[in-house]
Scaffold this motif. Structure first.
Motif, PDB file in Angstrom:
ATOM      1  N   LEU A 242       0.820  -1.214   0.000  1.00 18.63           N
ATOM      2  CA  LEU A 242       0.000   0.000   0.000  1.00 18.63           C
ATOM      3  C   LEU A 242       0.851   1.260   0.000  1.00 18.63           C
ATOM      4  CD1 LEU A 242      -2.708  -1.021   2.638  1.00 18.63           C
ATOM      5  CD2 LEU A 242      -2.938  -1.036   0.156  1.00 18.63           C
ATOM      6  N   LEU A 243       2.069   1.172   0.587  1.00 17.58           N
ATOM      7  CA  LEU A 243       2.882   2.371   0.782  1.00 17.58           C
ATOM      8  C   LEU A 243       4.120   2.429  -0.119  1.00 17.58           C
ATOM      9  CD1 LEU A 243       2.637   2.429   4.657  1.00 17.58           C
ATOM     10  CD2 LEU A 243       1.658   4.119   3.112  1.00 17.58           C
ATOM     11  N   LYS A 244       4.278   1.427  -0.988  1.00 18.43           N
ATOM     12  CA  LYS A 244       5.409   1.473  -1.913  1.00 18.43           C
ATOM     13  C   LYS A 244       5.236   2.630  -2.890  1.00 18.43           C
ATOM     14  CE  LYS A 244       3.217  -1.701  -5.165  1.00 18.43           C
ATOM     15  NZ  LYS A 244       3.270  -3.031  -5.807  1.00 18.43           N
ATOM     16  N   GLU A 245       6.269   2.924  -3.663  1.00 17.47           N
ATOM     17  CA  GLU A 245       6.176   3.992  -4.651  1.00 17.47           C
ATOM     18  C   GLU A 245       5.030   3.695  -5.627  1.00 17.47           C
ATOM     19  OE1 GLU A 245       9.017   6.371  -7.833  1.00 17.47           O
ATOM     20  OE2 GLU A 245       9.805   4.677  -6.694  1.00 17.47           O
ATOM     21  N   ASN A 246       4.163   4.673  -5.795  1.00 18.86           N
ATOM     22  CA  ASN A 246       2.951   4.554  -6.617  1.00 18.86           C
ATOM     23  C   ASN A 246       1.890   3.652  -5.984  1.00 18.86           C
ATOM     24  OD1 ASN A 246       3.925   6.252  -8.687  1.00 18.86           O
ATOM     25  ND2 ASN A 246       5.052   4.533  -9.594  1.00 18.86           N
ATOM     26  N   GLY A 247       2.118   3.226  -4.732  1.00 18.58           N
ATOM     27  CA  GLY A 247       1.095   2.477  -4.017  1.00 18.58           C
ATOM     28  C   GLY A 247      -0.089   3.385  -3.711  1.00 18.58           C
ATOM     29  N   PRO A 248      -1.277   2.834  -3.529  1.00 15.24           N
ATOM     30  CA  PRO A 248      -2.473   3.665  -3.374  1.00 15.24           C
ATOM     31  C   PRO A 248      -2.434   4.607  -2.177  1.00 15.24           C
ATOM     32  CG  PRO A 248      -2.952   1.354  -2.872  1.00 15.24           C
ATOM     33  CD  PRO A 248      -1.605   1.400  -3.499  1.00 15.24           C
ATOM     34  N   LEU A 249      -1.959   4.128  -1.026  1.00 11.08           N
ATOM     35  CA  LEU A 249      -1.902   5.013   0.134  1.00 11.08           C
ATOM     36  C   LEU A 249      -0.736   5.995   0.042  1.00 11.08           C
ATOM     37  CD1 LEU A 249      -2.861   2.757   3.182  1.00 11.08           C
ATOM     38  CD2 LEU A 249      -4.182   4.588   2.121  1.00 11.08           C
TER      39      LEU A 249
END
Length: 425
Positions: A15-22
Motif C-alpha cells: 500500500l505504501l510502496k512507490e505509486n502504491g495507493p496510500l
C-alpha cells in the motif's frame, strides 16, 4: 513510537510502496473516504492520522464502542463550522466501525456525499459482512496485513534507540534473540510488541541487559495466535484445513488443525467438518473415511481433550492420504439441479407402488422386473428415470481407490443394457 511519516511505518509495503495507493494519498494531499481493514496493531489509526496531516485536515477520532449518532452529528456540525470559517477539511476517524449497526452507519452518508467529512473507518472484521453497501460504495477498502517478525524486530530496535519517543535514554542492551522472542509473542501486532518491550525493560534500570529469560518472566501466559471463533480468521483457517486435506497434504492439514485447536475452536465443529470432507472429497474412493470421521466425532464427544484431539489428528492425517473423489458430491449437485429445473416429472408406471386393487388395475408396478430374479441380479435395459430423462447420468466414478472397481462394474452393466436394447429393438 507512533510513526509520523510513511518511512517510519512498518509493514504494508504493497500500500505504501512507490505509486502504491496510500502512498499517492499521502504525497498528493488529496484524501478520500476509506475503510482500513486489518488485524490489531497494524497501523490503521496511524495511517488515518498521516492522511489527515498530509492533507492539512482536522483529525477527529471516535470509537464505535463509546460513540453514537449524537457524537457523529456533533462532529458534523463542528466540521461544517470549520469548513465555513477556516476553509479547512475534517477527517473523521471511526475506530471499530463494524460495531455500528446499519442505521448508525447511514448517519455518515449525507456528509460523506457532500464532502463535509472525509470518513476513515477502521475494522478488524470483513467489511463485506459488517458494513452496509451504501457506505462501502462511498469508501475505498484497504486491506492491512499482520506485521512479520523482521518488521517487528526493526520496530523494537528503533524503540530502544529513540531518545525522544522511545526507550533510548535507558541505554538498554538487548540480545537479538530476546527481541525475536518478543516479536514472536506479539504475533504480528506492533502495539503488543511495544507493550511487551516496555514491560520487559521496566525493572532493568539504566544500562540493563535484556535477554530471553527476562522476556519469559514478563510474558507468562502471553502467547496468543489470531483466531476469532466466527470471523475471517476462523473461516480462513477451516478453509485452509479443508483444502490441505483435499490436496493430500497431511503435514499442512495437521498444522491447520493444531492452529484451530490452539485458537480455541470447538473440536466438535472440526469433527463435523471432517465428516463433510469424507463425503465431499473422498466419497466412494474410500468409504471407510466416513466411518472413521463418525467414530472420531464420537470419541471427541465422549472423551474430550486430549484423547479427542489425538483422534482428530488421526482422522485428518487419514483423510489427507486417502484416495480422493468428488464424484458423489458432483453427482448429488447435478441431481439437485435437475430436480429444481425439470419440474415434477411423474414416476414411471412400472415403478409405482400398488397397495390397492384400483392401483393394480391401473397397471402400477405390473411391468416391473424384480432384479433378484434376473441374471447377475441385474435387470438389463430396465428404465428407472422419469420419461424424458432416460440415460441421464450423474455419478461418474473416478479411477482412484474403490471407485476404480465401481467404475468397472458400472461399465459392465452399461454394456448389458446396450446388448438388451439391441436384442429388443
Amino acid at each position: 513510537m507512533r510513526p509520523t511519516t510513511a518511512a517510519e511505518l512498518v509493514g504494508q509495503e504493497s500500500l505504501l510502496k512507490e505509486n502504491g495507493p496510500l502512498r499517492q494519498v499521502l504525497e498528493g494531499g488529496r484524501p478520500h473516504s476509506m475503510i482500513l481493514w486489518g488485524p490489531p496493531g497494524t497501523g490503521k489509526t496511524t495511517i488515518a492520522r498521516m492522511v489527515a496531516r498530509a492533507s492539512g485536515a482536522e483529525f477527529v477520532a471516535l470509537s464505535a464502542v463509546m460513540a453514537g449518532v449524537k457524537d457523529v452529528r456533533a462532529a458534523v456540525e463542528a466540521a461544517k463550522a470549520r469548513r465555513d470559517m477556516e476553509n479547512r477539511a475534517t477527517l473523521l476517524f471511526l475506530d471499530e466501525v463494524h460495531r455500528f449497526n446499519k442505521a448508525q452507519q447511514d448517519a455518515f452518508l449525507p456528509w460523506v456525499e457532500d464532502g463535509t467529512l472525509v470518513f476513515v473507518g477502521a475494522t478488524t472484521e470483513n467489511p463485506s459482512f459488517e458494513l452496509n453497501n451504501a457506505l462501502l460504495s462511498r469508501a475505498r477498502v484497504y486491506r492491512l496485513g499482520a506485521l512479520d517478525e523482521t518488521g517487528l524486530v526493526d520496530l523494537l530496535q528503533r524503540a530502544l534507540a529513540d531518545q525522544d519517543r522511545g526507550l533510548g535514554a535507558l541505554a538498554i542492551e538487548a540480545e537479538p534473540s530476546a527481541l525475536e522472542e518478543i516479536a514472536q509473542l506479539a504475533d504480528g501486532d506492533a502495539r503488543r510488541a511495544l507493550t511487551l518491550l516496555e514491560v520487559a525493560v521496566e525493572g532493568l534500570g539504566q544500562g540493563g541487559h535484556l535477554d530471553r529469560a527476562v522476556v519469559a518472566s514478563v510474558a507468562v501466559g502471553g502467547e496468543r495466535r489470531r483466531f476469532d471463533k466466527g470471523g475471517d480468521d476462523f473461516y480462513d483457517q477451516i478453509s485452509a484445513l479443508h483444502k490441505s486435506i483435499r490436496g493430500s497434504a497431511p503435514d499442512a492439514s495437521l498444522y491447520w488443525l493444531a492452529r484451530m485447536l490452539d485458537g480455541g475452536c470447538d473440536p466438535l465443529y472440526i469433527a463435523r467438518r471432517l465428516v463433510r470432507v469424507a463425503s465431499e472429497d473422498i466419497g466412494n474412493a474410500d468409504p471407510r473415511a466416513l466411518d472413521l470421521t463418525l467414530n472420531v466425532w464420537e470419541v471427541q464427544s465422549r472423551l474430550g481433550s486430549p484423547e479427542g484431539e489425538l483422534a482428530l489428528a488421526q482422522a485428518v492425517s487419514y483423510l489427507a492420504v486417502a484416495p480422493k473423489s468428488n464424484a458423489v458430491y458432483t453427482a448429488w449437485k447435478a441431481a439437485c439441479r435437475d430436480v429444481q429445473s425439470e419440474g415434477s416429472r411423474p414416476v414411471p408406471v412400472h415403478l409405482r407402488n400398488a397397495p390397492t386393487k384400483l392401483m393394480k388395475e391401473l397397471g402400477h408396478g405390473r411391468a416391473y422386473r424384480y432384479a433378484h430374479d434376473e441374471a447377475d441380479a441385474y435387470a438389463a435395459g430396465e428404465v428407472y428415470m422419469p420419461e424424458g430423462m432416460e440415460g441421464r447420468r450423474y455419478y461418474r466414478p473416478s479411477d482412484r481407490g474403490l471407485e476404480a472397481k465401481i467404475a468397472d462394474k458400472l461399465q459392465r452393466l452399461h454394456q448389458k443394457d446396450l446388448e438388451y436394447k439391441r436384442k429388443n429393438k
